[in-house]
Design a protein around this motif. Structure first.
Motif, PDB file in Angstrom:
ATOM      1  N   TYR A  58       0.835  -1.200   0.000  1.00 28.70           N
ATOM      2  CA  TYR A  58       0.000   0.000   0.000  1.00 28.70           C
ATOM      3  C   TYR A  58       0.866   1.245   0.000  1.00 28.70           C
ATOM      4  CZ  TYR A  58      -3.825  -3.124   1.036  1.00 28.70           C
ATOM      5  OH  TYR A  58      -4.755  -4.127   0.960  1.00 28.70           O
ATOM      6  N   ILE A  59       0.482   2.200  -0.848  1.00 29.73           N
ATOM      7  CA  ILE A  59       1.205   3.457  -0.984  1.00 29.73           C
ATOM      8  C   ILE A  59       0.199   4.603  -0.930  1.00 29.73           C
ATOM      9  CG2 ILE A  59       1.109   3.386  -3.510  1.00 29.73           C
ATOM     10  CD1 ILE A  59       3.967   4.578  -3.521  1.00 29.73           C
ATOM     11  N   ARG A  60       0.612   5.731  -0.396  1.00 26.44           N
ATOM     12  CA  ARG A  60      -0.266   6.898  -0.330  1.00 26.44           C
ATOM     13  C   ARG A  60      -0.610   7.352  -1.744  1.00 26.44           C
ATOM     14  NH1 ARG A  60      -2.401   8.269   4.119  1.00 26.44           N
ATOM     15  NH2 ARG A  60      -2.765  10.329   3.344  1.00 26.44           N
ATOM     16  N   ALA A  61      -1.876   7.636  -1.992  1.00 26.56           N
ATOM     17  CA  ALA A  61      -2.314   8.093  -3.316  1.00 26.56           C
ATOM     18  C   ALA A  61      -1.610   9.385  -3.711  1.00 26.56           C
ATOM     19  CB  ALA A  61      -3.826   8.271  -3.335  1.00 26.56           C
ATOM     20  N   GLY A  62      -1.288  10.234  -2.754  1.00 25.32           N
ATOM     21  CA  GLY A  62      -0.599  11.484  -3.041  1.00 25.32           C
ATOM     22  C   GLY A  62       0.820  11.295  -3.541  1.00 25.32           C
ATOM     23  N   ASP A  63       1.384  10.093  -3.403  1.00 18.49           N
ATOM     24  CA  ASP A  63       2.735   9.787  -3.888  1.00 18.49           C
ATOM     25  C   ASP A  63       2.721   9.281  -5.325  1.00 18.49           C
ATOM     26  OD1 ASP A  63       3.910  10.523  -1.494  1.00 18.49           O
ATOM     27  OD2 ASP A  63       3.910   8.486  -0.692  1.00 18.49           O
ATOM     28  N   LEU A  64       1.537   9.233  -5.929  1.00 19.62           N
ATOM     29  CA  LEU A  64       1.382   8.660  -7.262  1.00 19.62           C
ATOM     30  C   LEU A  64       0.841   9.668  -8.264  1.00 19.62           C
ATOM     31  CD1 LEU A  64      -0.333   5.308  -6.229  1.00 19.62           C
ATOM     32  CD2 LEU A  64       2.078   5.629  -6.841  1.00 19.62           C
ATOM     33  N   TRP A  65       1.298   9.549  -9.523  1.00 19.47           N
ATOM     34  CA  TRP A  65       0.683  10.268 -10.635  1.00 19.47           C
ATOM     35  C   TRP A  65      -0.185   9.251 -11.357  1.00 19.47           C
ATOM     36  CZ3 TRP A  65      -0.432  10.074 -15.687  1.00 19.47           C
ATOM     37  CH2 TRP A  65      -0.862  11.255 -16.293  1.00 19.47           C
ATOM     38  N   GLY A  66      -1.436   9.614 -11.604  1.00 20.46           N
ATOM     39  CA  GLY A  66      -2.363   8.717 -12.295  1.00 20.46           C
ATOM     40  C   GLY A  66      -3.548   8.357 -11.433  1.00 20.46           C
ATOM     41  N   VAL A  67      -3.521   8.766 -10.167  1.00 15.81           N
ATOM     42  CA  VAL A  67      -4.629   8.547  -9.244  1.00 15.81           C
ATOM     43  C   VAL A  67      -4.865   9.854  -8.499  1.00 15.81           C
ATOM     44  CG1 VAL A  67      -5.445   7.236  -7.248  1.00 15.81           C
ATOM     45  CG2 VAL A  67      -3.961   6.128  -8.916  1.00 15.81           C
ATOM     46  N   ALA A  68      -6.111  10.306  -8.468  1.00 18.91           N
ATOM     47  CA  ALA A  68      -6.432  11.521  -7.709  1.00 18.91           C
ATOM     48  C   ALA A  68      -6.321  11.227  -6.221  1.00 18.91           C
ATOM     49  CB  ALA A  68      -7.830  12.000  -8.058  1.00 18.91           C
ATOM     50  N   PRO A  69      -5.940  12.212  -5.386  1.00 18.31           N
ATOM     51  CA  PRO A  69      -5.714  11.978  -3.951  1.00 18.31           C
ATOM     52  C   PRO A  69      -6.853  11.256  -3.222  1.00 18.31           C
ATOM     53  CG  PRO A  69      -4.979  14.164  -4.541  1.00 18.31           C
ATOM     54  CD  PRO A  69      -5.660  13.596  -5.767  1.00 18.31           C
ATOM     55  N   ASN A  70      -8.108  11.560  -3.544  1.00 14.31           N
ATOM     56  CA  ASN A  70      -9.229  10.919  -2.840  1.00 14.31           C
ATOM     57  C   ASN A  70     -10.046  10.024  -3.770  1.00 14.31           C
ATOM     58  OD1 ASN A  70      -8.762  12.029  -0.244  1.00 14.31           O
ATOM     59  ND2 ASN A  70      -9.485  13.981  -1.030  1.00 14.31           N
ATOM     60  N   GLU A  71      -9.466   9.602  -4.879  1.00 12.53           N
ATOM     61  CA  GLU A  71     -10.170   8.749  -5.836  1.00 12.53           C
ATOM     62  C   GLU A  71     -10.401   7.360  -5.249  1.00 12.53           C
ATOM     63  OE1 GLU A  71      -9.703   7.106 -10.413  1.00 12.53           O
ATOM     64  OE2 GLU A  71      -8.212   8.471  -9.590  1.00 12.53           O
ATOM     65  N   VAL A  72     -11.558   6.787  -5.558  1.00 20.06           N
ATOM     66  CA  VAL A  72     -11.870   5.422  -5.161  1.00 20.06           C
ATOM     67  C   VAL A  72     -11.762   4.543  -6.390  1.00 20.06           C
ATOM     68  CG1 VAL A  72     -13.643   3.861  -4.266  1.00 20.06           C
ATOM     69  CG2 VAL A  72     -13.376   6.152  -3.278  1.00 20.06           C
ATOM     70  N   VAL A  73     -10.932   3.503  -6.293  1.00 19.76           N
ATOM     71  CA  VAL A  73     -10.757   2.533  -7.374  1.00 19.76           C
ATOM     72  C   VAL A  73     -11.125   1.181  -6.806  1.00 19.76           C
ATOM     73  CG1 VAL A  73      -9.101   1.426  -8.930  1.00 19.76           C
ATOM     74  CG2 VAL A  73      -8.897   3.877  -8.423  1.00 19.76           C
ATOM     75  N   GLU A  74     -12.022   0.498  -7.481  1.00 22.55           N
ATOM     76  CA  GLU A  74     -12.459  -0.841  -7.037  1.00 22.55           C
ATOM     77  C   GLU A  74     -11.953  -1.881  -7.992  1.00 22.55           C
ATOM     78  OE1 GLU A  74     -14.050  -1.511  -4.188  1.00 22.55           O
ATOM     79  OE2 GLU A  74     -14.192   0.591  -3.677  1.00 22.55           O
TER      80      GLU A  74
END
Length: 105
Positions: free
Chosen positions: A89-105
């Motif tokens: 698990y990695i913080r979403a804020g450390d990634l490009w391609g996912v919004a900070p509060n985006e939900v991906v199922e």
């Protein structure tokens, strides 16, 4: 390059206006795009990938800037990522391609 994350900016019946991590934009035929979610580790120091989605969780490994991983779920600011044969698990804020509060199922 394969698995490079993109952002879809506009949708037209068979075309998508996309943007890559460097900011380059262009139209792509929808059949050339994959439905698989990927993300790129942002520039800076290596980011911790943890065993659980919590800041206090043990660090499993560090992901270098520019590394691309597959995302299978995100919620509450954390994403489960697979980089090669490793996962965590990695913080979403450390990634490009996912919004900070985006939900991906």
């Amino acid at each position: 390059r394969r698995d490079l994350p993109i952002r879809v900016l506009q949708i037209y019946p068979n075309w998508r206006l996309i943007q890559d991590p460097e900011g380059t934009r262009g139209w792509m035929l929808v059949t050339l795009l994959s439905g698989r979610r990927t993300a790129l580790v942002k520039q800076g120091d290596p980011r911790p990938v943890r065993v659980e989605p919590a800041n206090a969780a043990r660090v499993r490994y560090l992901a270098e800037a520019g590394v691309v991983g597959r995302i299978d779920q995100c919620r509450s600011g954390w994403c489960r990522i697979e980089i090669g044969k490793r996962e965590g698990y990695i913080r979403a804020g450390d990634l490009w391609g996912v919004a900070p509060n985006e939900v991906v199922e």
